[in-house]
Design an enzyme around this catalytic site. Structure first.
Site, mmCIF file in Angstrom:
data_model
loop_
_atom_site.group_PDB
_atom_site.id
_atom_site.type_symbol
_atom_site.label_atom_id
_atom_site.label_comp_id
_atom_site.label_asym_id
_atom_site.label_seq_id
_atom_site.Cartn_x
_atom_site.Cartn_y
_atom_site.Cartn_z
ATOM 1 C CG ASP A 195 -1.762 1.225 1.350
ATOM 2 O OD1 ASP A 195 -2.539 1.513 0.425
ATOM 3 O OD2 ASP A 195 -1.649 1.925 2.379
ATOM 4 C CD GLU A 234 -3.391 -1.806 -1.214
ATOM 5 O OE1 GLU A 234 -3.713 -0.639 -1.477
ATOM 6 O OE2 GLU A 234 -3.615 -2.344 -0.100
#
Length: 241
Positions: free
Chosen positions: A66, A137
């Site tokens: 992320d 992610e």
């Protein structure tokens, strides 16, 4: 392409009691640009949902990926555009959102390679925005661990090119647009209410109602509460604004 969802879940190979990546998963990752894949453990972790019962799942790598994604997209927008901070933030939030990550995941065929427990797969976990976005992610996090930032920067610029160049996030977020409309019309601020939540955590469906006193209300259902709120706001604007 063989669609894993139509077969048994991809559990990987077992060699001398140790699980390794399947040839199909390895080929998928290397064809995308995540290769060379040398550390099976980190990639298995990135592809593994907690429903499998394995000791490690994708959550730690998701946390890392992320941040990698956010920095790459922020740097890219700063390089490409001359907008003020507010507009850049609007685009950044849209481009790194769970929905955008899930969209990229579907486009590259990721659902076929996620390691899910039998019940999670039966409940539709391989098509959940939450799971797809998180695993996407996590793969970026795994790529950062194995190959470093520059390699992931190049890959993200390839995978997210359609969104960045296509203008994702250019339009104002529906919730912001609705709030500004209400304020400009002398109305009270919009109120959002969770009407219903169904399904297990990995495949939940949220129904949200938004209302403006003296005007009306609108509802929407989506895989996340935030997405349901966004869709409800858009529906409200179409009906009443």
């Amino acid at each position: 392409m063989v669609h894993r969802s139509a077969l048994e879940p991809d559990r990987g190979h077992v060699l001398n009691g140790k699980v390794t990546l399947s040839d199909e998963a390895r080929g998928f990752l290397e064809e995308l640009g995540f290769g060379p894949v040398t550390n099976d453990d980190v990639w298995l972790e990135a592809l593994t949902h907690g429903s499998t019962g394995d000791a490690r799942d994708y959550q730690r790598l998701e946390f890392l990926g992320d941040r990698v994604l956010g920095l790459v997209i922020a740097d890219w927008l700063y390089e490409r555009e001359s907008h003020a901070e507010g507009k850049l933030s609007q685009r950044l939030n849209a481009l790194v959102s769970r929905q955008m990550c899930a969209s990229v995941a579907r486009r590259i065929g990721l659902p076929d390679h996620i390691r899910l427990g039998p019940q999670a797969r039966a409940d539709g976990g391989s098509d959940s925005d939450n799971i797809l976005g998180d695993v996407m992610e996590a793969l970026l996090g795994a790529g950062f661990v194995e190959h470093g930032f520059d390699a992931m920067r190049t890959l993200i610029r390839h995978l997210w090119a359609e969104g960045v160049k296509g203008g994702v996030g250019q339009s104002k977020h529906p919730k912001s647009a609705l709030q500004e409309w209400a304020a400009g019309s002398g109305r009270r601020i919009p109120e959002y209410r969770l009407v219903d939540r169904q399904g297990p955590d990995h495949a939940a469906r949220f129904t949200v109602e938004v209302s403006v006193k003296g005007v009306g209300e609108a509802r929407a259902t989506a895989h996340s509460k935030s997405e349901a709120e966004k869709q409800a706001a858009r529906e409200f604007m179409e009906k009443f604004a």
